[in-house]
Design an enzyme around this catalytic site. Sequence first.
Site, short mmCIF file in Angstrom:
data_model
loop_
_atom_site.label_atom_id
_atom_site.label_comp_id
_atom_site.label_asym_id
_atom_site.label_seq_id
_atom_site.Cartn_x
_atom_site.Cartn_y
_atom_site.Cartn_z
N CYS A 112 -27.14 61.79 4.18
CA CYS A 112 -27.36 61.28 2.66
C CYS A 112 -26.01 61.66 1.99
CB CYS A 112 -28.44 62.05 2.14
SG CYS A 112 -30.08 61.87 2.88
N HIS A 244 -27.24 61.20 -5.49
CA HIS A 244 -28.00 60.74 -4.65
C HIS A 244 -29.55 60.45 -4.88
CE1 HIS A 244 -30.08 60.20 -0.68
NE2 HIS A 244 -30.61 61.53 -0.61
N ASN A 274 -35.28 56.70 -0.94
CA ASN A 274 -34.25 57.42 -0.52
C ASN A 274 -33.57 56.47 0.81
OD1 ASN A 274 -32.39 58.76 0.61
ND2 ASN A 274 -33.53 60.80 0.77
#
Length: 317
Positions: A112, A244, A274
């Site tokens: 990520c 993020h 996500n």
Amino acid sequence: MTCKIIGSGGYLPSKIVSNDELAKFVDTNDEWIRTRTGITQRHIAGDTEYTSHLALKSAEKAIADARVSVNDIDLIITCTTTPDNSFPSVASKLQGYLGLTNIPSFDLQAVCAGFVYGLQVANSLIASGKYKTVLLIGAEKMTSLLDWSDRSTCVLFGDGAGSVILQRSSDDSGLIDSNIFSSGADYEILYTNGGVSMNGISGKIVMQGQKLFRHAIEKMQQSIEDLLHANQFSVSDIDYFIPHQANIRIINKLAELLNIEEHKVVKTVEKHANCSAASIPLALSTLKASGKIKKGDILLFSAIGAGLTWGSALIRW
């Protein structure tokens, strides 16, 4: 000498799965997911739609947005943890799709935090003077790593890609500074229970949610505060905060602790879920498409991912 973003583009697969649709085959419901994550839907790539295909779609948009020729690109970096194959790299396949030859192309794996890592690497390579136009991509097919019986993880992720075109800046615009970190001792907080050299399979995502939440807040806050202090910036100087997009609670808590005003925080997790390394460039592309960013604006990126890996970046638009 620093790099600047001259174009961006995002791509999301056409298939959308809402929380209600997910609840038909997972022991969950819309309220449970929204309350804990802020997510209402996610995009899911088809069986024959791979990470390289998502990357290509976003790359084409970024190239068009930058108004450069594809032949101007002299380096490709793809940030991904879900490559089509163990080898070759997604970047190498993408180079072929774009009709480019003999330019370096490689994948970067920081999950990520991949896009923030990739930005620092790309900036260093541009600063070396060897490369002029870099295609930097975050692309993921995260749904390929999901255990659909584990509601603590399968509700969180989606598929997508975001790309930027980077060139050397000739003025004060561009990357001001960035920092990146890792803590391998914490790898068991978030990992896949398989791998090529472990058992020959990719495995599925395993996550200790509460521990990850605490680490995310602590490490991203420290990274941001250190970056601002090192460059003599205050929180009030930030025009847009693009974190993020993992979980709305993490985003909101971080903004609260840093005293970042609500209207400055870019949130796409509700619709995108996500998308790992793709989440920041996708959010940037969404913000840019809104027409809100203006020259001179200060953008703050920050991310954390498995590894643990994390970091932040300051950019003057």
